[in-house]
Design a protein around this motif. Structure first.
Motif, PDB file in Angstrom:
ATOM      1  N   GLY A  73      -8.275   1.213   1.407  1.00 47.58           N
ATOM      2  CA  GLY A  73      -7.296   2.045   1.069  1.00 47.58           C
ATOM      3  C   GLY A  73      -7.253   2.346  -0.466  1.00 47.58           C
ATOM      4  O   GLY A  73      -6.617   3.579  -0.864  1.00 47.58           O
ATOM      5  N   TYR A 128      -7.801  -3.759   2.648  1.00 46.37           N
ATOM      6  CA  TYR A 128      -7.111  -2.718   1.895  1.00 46.37           C
ATOM      7  C   TYR A 128      -7.991  -2.456   0.564  1.00 46.37           C
ATOM      8  O   TYR A 128      -7.676  -1.376  -0.209  1.00 46.37           O
ATOM      9  CB  TYR A 128      -5.761  -3.155   1.444  1.00 46.37           C
ATOM     10  CG  TYR A 128      -4.777  -2.953   2.398  1.00 46.37           C
ATOM     11  CD1 TYR A 128      -4.306  -1.722   2.721  1.00 46.37           C
ATOM     12  CD2 TYR A 128      -4.556  -3.808   3.465  1.00 46.37           C
ATOM     13  CE1 TYR A 128      -3.320  -1.483   3.774  1.00 46.37           C
ATOM     14  CE2 TYR A 128      -3.754  -3.794   4.503  1.00 46.37           C
ATOM     15  CZ  TYR A 128      -2.931  -2.731   4.623  1.00 46.37           C
ATOM     16  OH  TYR A 128      -2.149  -2.423   5.692  1.00 46.37           O
ATOM     17  N   ALA A 180       0.894  -1.308  -0.063  1.00 41.06           N
ATOM     18  CA  ALA A 180      -0.029   0.012   0.132  1.00 41.06           C
ATOM     19  C   ALA A 180       0.936   1.258  -0.046  1.00 41.06           C
ATOM     20  O   ALA A 180       0.838   2.198  -0.673  1.00 41.06           O
ATOM     21  CB  ALA A 180      -1.060  -0.099   1.243  1.00 41.06           C
ATOM     22  N   PRO A 230      -8.270   1.590   6.152  1.00 45.25           N
ATOM     23  CA  PRO A 230      -8.224  -0.042   6.268  1.00 45.25           C
ATOM     24  C   PRO A 230      -8.445  -0.212   7.933  1.00 45.25           C
ATOM     25  O   PRO A 230      -8.903  -1.274   8.124  1.00 45.25           O
ATOM     26  CB  PRO A 230      -7.027  -0.399   5.647  1.00 45.25           C
ATOM     27  CG  PRO A 230      -6.615   0.679   4.541  1.00 45.25           C
ATOM     28  CD  PRO A 230      -6.992   1.776   5.202  1.00 45.25           C
TER      29      PRO A 230
END
Length: 483
Positions: free
Chosen positions: A195, A192, A151, A402
């Motif tokens: 995200g 995620y 990420a 997240p």
């Protein structure tokens, strides 16, 4: 008085090769960490990931794991089978991999998103703090740390692509890479998904010092980002079709015909936290720390509808907003309270108060450093400092969302790893001793009072959580969870 020429040359050499030196030191340090803990087998999910790291096993896997992380493990898995020294090969491979990534990629990504300063010692700070507080992330083949690094790297690629105002190829290529990496982060840890939202937003709302017009058409950047996500998701689609007969790009996360997300929400109503244990006297693989107030709320609402239905769950939240606010606040504090960073603990967390105290002081220092950054004016070329870019709110959202998404669910402290990594990086790359000394001289009463108040609140919650624990899921919760 001038420094000797030899000292100047040595300092210049170290500064020029700081990444290489930090990488070598970190790799040796992590190898020593492996031998210090000296584990000889994997447990539970780490064993599952390692078993998946072959094409045949991954191809037929029917559980909730994505393919990307096991695929990353495959080369190391292969080497351990052909060298004749599997344990040594594994330890050396993991140490080298994380030694490189944590001292080169992580600092570059953080500095791109949040500014700061680099040096050999600064690059080593996150490695050392991880080794102290989350050693299991560095020792076992677990997906949490790789997902964080993917990420962060996706964020760095997106920011560098958006800064490439003079090169359309670089603009498209970097955003395409950002899409691949963000899709990989989601495939590695499905949370995620949240995200990817701010990162996709970043490709649309290009920031160049202010909310300015994008250097190239925004749809081009968004299309490149989406194409990267699609590309990395295609193998998952093939696996889903082969193993589940489902046409989907998403990781299949149902457990016994129930959504993993819904299951976590229901668990989160009664649990303050849980941990995986190897404790000799434990009756199961998990220690559960129940929330009496949440358990009462569960009992009061379980017969009014299906709590695994998101609609009914949200209805309960709306009808009991203060109860859920208090519940989620306790989840946050318990998520931040690291006592079980080895992941597979050998003694109950209530006996690890020294680790908890050190972790709290690290978080407090990170908060102080973060506040002090606002008071610092950084000019270009000012002793190596890079100013915090205007894109920092969206960069922060990529790290925080997240974690916020998992707050309502069952909490294991490693789920909060992105926030801890952010804290370690803030300390590593923004710590300024002179600035902090000035702040303390001016505001020591406020700082001390804030620290005591935060510590009192923090440990009042966590110590009450640690007061009791059990190794089974009691009635009536087990009945409803089994429905």
């Amino acid at each position: 008085m001038h420094r000797p020429l030899s000292s100047v040359r040595l300092a210049e050499f170290i500064d020029r090769h700081q990444a290489t030196l930090a990488c070598v030191i970190a790799t040796l340090f992590l190898l020593a960490l492996h031998y210090d803990y000296n584990f000889t087998r994997f447990h539970y999910d780490s064993d599952h990931y390692w078993a998946l790291a072959t094409f045949e096993n991954l191809r037929t896997e029917r559980s909730i794991r994505g393919y990307f992380f096991p695929a990353l493990l495959t080369p190391l898995h292969y080497l351990t089978t052909v060298t004749g020294y599997p344990l040594l090969t594994y330890r050396a491979g993991m140490s080298l991999t994380y030694g490189v990534l944590l001292t080169t990629l992580l600092p570059a990504a953080f500095r791109q998103a949040f500014g700061g300063r680099l040096s050999v010692l600064r690059r080593l700070v996150p490695v050392v703090l991880l080794a102290i507080l989350f050693p299991g992330m560095l020792l076992y083949p677990l997906s949490d740390l790789p997902a964080v690094l993917l990420a962060f790297t996706a964020l760095m690629c997106a920011l560098r692509g958006l800064a490439a105002t003079g090169s359309r190829k670089r603009f498209i290529g970097m955003l395409f890479a950002a899409g691949i990496l963000m899709g990989a982060a989601y495939n590695t840890r499905t949370i995620y998904l949240f995200g990817g939202v701010p990162l996709g937003l970043l490709t649309v709302l290009t920031i160049r010092g202010a909310w300015a017009k994008a250097p190239f058409p925004r749809w081009v950047g968004l299309a490149a980002f989406a194409a990267g996500v699609l590309l990395v998701s295609l193998p998952q689609a093939a696996i889903n079709k082969y193993t589940h007969g489902v046409n989907s790009l998403a990781v299949q996360s149902d457990i016994d015909n129930k959504s993993l997300f819904a299951t976590q929400l229901v668990r989160g109503m009664t649990l303050q936290r849980y941990e995986t244990t190897l404790y000799a006297d434990a009756l199961s693989s998990h220690a559960y720390y129940f929330d009496p107030a949440g358990a009462k709320l569960f009992r009061d609402t379980m017969d009014g509808g299906d709590l695994f239905s998101l609609r009914y769950y949200l209805k309960v939240v709306v009808l009991h907003p203060l109860d859920f606010l208090a519940l989620y606040s306790r989840h946050v504090i318990n998520g931040l309270d690291v006592r079980d960073g080895l992941v597979y603990t050998h003694k109950p967390s209530p006996l690890r108060n020294r680790t908890a105290l050190f972790n709290f002081l690290v978080l407090a220092l990170a908060a102080w450093v973060a506040v002090s950054v606002r008071a610092r004016t950084v000019q270009p070329g000012d002793s190596g400092w890079r100013a915090v870019p205007a894109s920092w709110p969206i960069s922060l959202a990529l790290v925080v969302l997240p974690v916020l998404a998992i707050v309502p669910g069952g909490i294991e402290t490693r789920f909060f790893l992105p926030l801890h990594m952010l804290a370690y990086c803030v300390i590593a790359f923004h710590f300024d001793a002179q600035q902090l000394r000035r702040d303390f001289a001016l505001h020591w009463r406020i700082l001390l009072a804030s620290l005591l108040l935060a510590a009192g609140t923090f440990f009042a919650v966590t110590l009450s959580t640690m007061a009791t624990h059990r190794y089974d899921w009691p009635e009536p919760y087990s009945h409803q969870m089994a429905q």
